[in-house]
Design a protein around this motif. Structure first.
Motif, PDB file in Angstrom:
ATOM      1  N   VAL A 102      16.552  -1.960 -10.946  1.00  0.00           N
ATOM      2  CA  VAL A 102      15.147  -1.956 -10.518  1.00  0.00           C
ATOM      3  C   VAL A 102      14.786  -0.577  -9.972  1.00  0.00           C
ATOM      4  O   VAL A 102      13.821   0.049 -10.422  1.00  0.00           O
ATOM      5  CB  VAL A 102      14.893  -3.035  -9.439  1.00  0.00           C
ATOM      6  N   THR A 103      15.547  -0.111  -9.010  1.00  0.00           N
ATOM      7  CA  THR A 103      15.218   1.170  -8.376  1.00  0.00           C
ATOM      8  C   THR A 103      15.416   2.340  -9.341  1.00  0.00           C
ATOM      9  O   THR A 103      14.651   3.301  -9.306  1.00  0.00           O
ATOM     10  CB  THR A 103      16.032   1.362  -7.088  1.00  0.00           C
ATOM     11  N   SER A 104      16.390   2.237 -10.226  1.00  0.00           N
ATOM     12  CA  SER A 104      16.599   3.292 -11.224  1.00  0.00           C
ATOM     13  C   SER A 104      15.436   3.366 -12.202  1.00  0.00           C
ATOM     14  O   SER A 104      15.032   4.449 -12.620  1.00  0.00           O
ATOM     15  CB  SER A 104      17.905   3.065 -11.986  1.00  0.00           C
ATOM     16  N   MET A 105      14.871   2.209 -12.563  1.00  0.00           N
ATOM     17  CA  MET A 105      13.724   2.208 -13.468  1.00  0.00           C
ATOM     18  C   MET A 105      12.570   2.992 -12.851  1.00  0.00           C
ATOM     19  O   MET A 105      11.970   3.844 -13.508  1.00  0.00           O
ATOM     20  CB  MET A 105      13.264   0.779 -13.764  1.00  0.00           C
ATOM     21  N   TRP A 106      12.264   2.724 -11.571  1.00  0.00           N
ATOM     22  CA  TRP A 106      11.152   3.433 -10.938  1.00  0.00           C
ATOM     23  C   TRP A 106      11.437   4.926 -10.818  1.00  0.00           C
ATOM     24  O   TRP A 106      10.552   5.755 -11.042  1.00  0.00           O
ATOM     25  CB  TRP A 106      10.838   2.830  -9.571  1.00  0.00           C
ATOM     26  N   ARG A 107      12.670   5.274 -10.463  1.00  0.00           N
ATOM     27  CA  ARG A 107      13.008   6.703 -10.388  1.00  0.00           C
ATOM     28  C   ARG A 107      12.829   7.380 -11.752  1.00  0.00           C
ATOM     29  O   ARG A 107      12.285   8.472 -11.849  1.00  0.00           O
ATOM     30  CB  ARG A 107      14.432   6.874  -9.873  1.00  0.00           C
ATOM     31  N   MET A 108      13.290   6.713 -12.793  1.00  0.00           N
ATOM     32  CA  MET A 108      13.167   7.254 -14.148  1.00  0.00           C
ATOM     33  C   MET A 108      11.692   7.423 -14.522  1.00  0.00           C
ATOM     34  O   MET A 108      11.295   8.483 -15.022  1.00  0.00           O
ATOM     35  CB  MET A 108      13.864   6.321 -15.146  1.00  0.00           C
TER      36      MET A 108
ATOM     37  N   ASP B  66       7.132   9.431  -6.326  1.00  0.00           N
ATOM     38  CA  ASP B  66       8.264   9.534  -5.404  1.00  0.00           C
ATOM     39  C   ASP B  66       9.148   8.302  -5.582  1.00  0.00           C
ATOM     40  O   ASP B  66       9.044   7.313  -4.852  1.00  0.00           O
ATOM     41  CB  ASP B  66       7.747   9.649  -3.969  1.00  0.00           C
ATOM     42  N   GLY B  67      10.034   8.365  -6.582  1.00  0.00           N
ATOM     43  CA  GLY B  67      10.907   7.244  -6.901  1.00  0.00           C
ATOM     44  C   GLY B  67      11.854   6.866  -5.780  1.00  0.00           C
ATOM     45  O   GLY B  67      12.173   5.690  -5.607  1.00  0.00           O
ATOM     46  N   ASP B  68      12.309   7.837  -5.003  1.00  0.00           N
ATOM     47  CA  ASP B  68      13.197   7.528  -3.883  1.00  0.00           C
ATOM     48  C   ASP B  68      12.475   6.705  -2.827  1.00  0.00           C
ATOM     49  O   ASP B  68      13.034   5.737  -2.293  1.00  0.00           O
ATOM     50  CB  ASP B  68      13.757   8.809  -3.260  1.00  0.00           C
ATOM     51  N   ALA B  69      11.237   7.074  -2.531  1.00  0.00           N
ATOM     52  CA  ALA B  69      10.459   6.296  -1.559  1.00  0.00           C
ATOM     53  C   ALA B  69      10.222   4.883  -2.091  1.00  0.00           C
ATOM     54  O   ALA B  69      10.376   3.904  -1.356  1.00  0.00           O
ATOM     55  CB  ALA B  69       9.143   6.988  -1.241  1.00  0.00           C
TER      56      ALA B  69
ATOM     57  N   THR C 146       0.835  -1.202   0.000  1.00  0.00           N
ATOM     58  CA  THR C 146       0.000   0.000   0.000  1.00  0.00           C
ATOM     59  C   THR C 146       0.870   1.252   0.000  1.00  0.00           C
ATOM     60  O   THR C 146       0.635   2.192  -0.765  1.00  0.00           O
ATOM     61  CB  THR C 146      -0.948  -0.015   1.212  1.00  0.00           C
ATOM     62  N   ASP C 147       1.905   1.250   0.827  1.00  0.00           N
ATOM     63  CA  ASP C 147       2.817   2.395   0.887  1.00  0.00           C
ATOM     64  C   ASP C 147       3.616   2.550  -0.408  1.00  0.00           C
ATOM     65  O   ASP C 147       3.855   3.676  -0.874  1.00  0.00           O
ATOM     66  CB  ASP C 147       3.773   2.247   2.075  1.00  0.00           C
TER      67      ASP C 147
END
Length: 160
Positions: free
Chosen positions: A46-52, A19-22, A9-10
Motif C-alpha cells: 500500500v505505502t509503496s504504491m503511493w510512494r511510486m 509526498d509519498g513518505d508523509a 485532509t492531511d
C-alpha cells in the motif's frame, strides 16, 4: 473537525505535494487498499504504491473535493489531473474513497472510479473500445502489479 477528517485532509494535502513518505505515515501497519488498477494491496505494498505514484506523477494536480469522517469510517471525494506515463495522455480522474480507521491511522481504503471513463482518457481508442471489458481491466491490473513489484524490488522493500 473530527481527528479522522483532519487525517484525511492531511493525507490528501501530502498527496497534492507528492509526498509519498508523509502519505505512508497515515497508514496503519496492517493497512489494506483496493482500487480498479491496484486491487487487494496490503501492508508495504500500500505505502509503496503511493510512494511510486508520487515519484512518477511529476505533473500531478490533486484537488480534495470533500472529506468526512467519524471514529470508525470516513469518505473522501477527490480529483487527480495527470499525464498517464504509458500513453502520454492527459487524465482527469474523479475518485470516491471510503476508509476505515484504527488507532488513529487508515486501516482500509477502497477507491472507486469508473474504469471505462479512466481507460478512455488514459489509453485512448483501445480504452474507449475495450475499457468496459474484463480483458482490459485485467491487463491494466497486471501491468500495475508488475510496475509495483519492480519498484519494491529496486528499493529492497519486502511486502505481502
Amino acid at each position: 473537525m473530527h481527528p479522522n477528517a483532519q487525517l484525511l485532509t492531511d493525507f490528501y494535502a501530502a498527496f497534492a505535494r507528492r509526498d509519498g513518505d508523509a502519505m505512508a505515515s497515515y497508514y496503519h501497519p496492517d493497512a489494506e487498499f483496493s482500487d480498479p488498477a491496484f486491487p487487494g494491496l496490503r501492508g508495504a505494498r500500500v505505502t509503496s504504491m503511493w510512494r511510486m505514484l508520487c515519484e512518477r506523477g511529476t505533473d500531478l494536480e490533486l484537488t480534495l473535493v470533500d472529506a468526512q469522517a467519524d471514529d470508525r469510517t470516513g469518505h473522501a471525494r477527490w480529483e487527480a489531473r495527470y499525464t498517464f506515463s504509458m500513453s502520454g495522455n492527459k487524465v482527469l480522474n474523479r475518485v470516491s474513497s471510503s476508509f476505515e480507521f484504527k488507532d488513529g491511522k487508515i486501516l482500509r481504503q477502497t477507491d472507486h472510479f469508473p474504469f471505462w471513463t479512466w481507460s478512455r482518457q488514459a489509453i485512448g481508442p483501445a480504452g474507449l473500445l475495450l475499457g468496459w471489458t474484463p480483458f482490459l481491466r485485467n491487463k491494466v491490473q497486471a501491468q500495475a502489479r508488475r510496475s509495483l513489484d519492480k519498484y519494491m524490488e529496486e528499493r529492497g522493500i519486502k511486502g505481502a
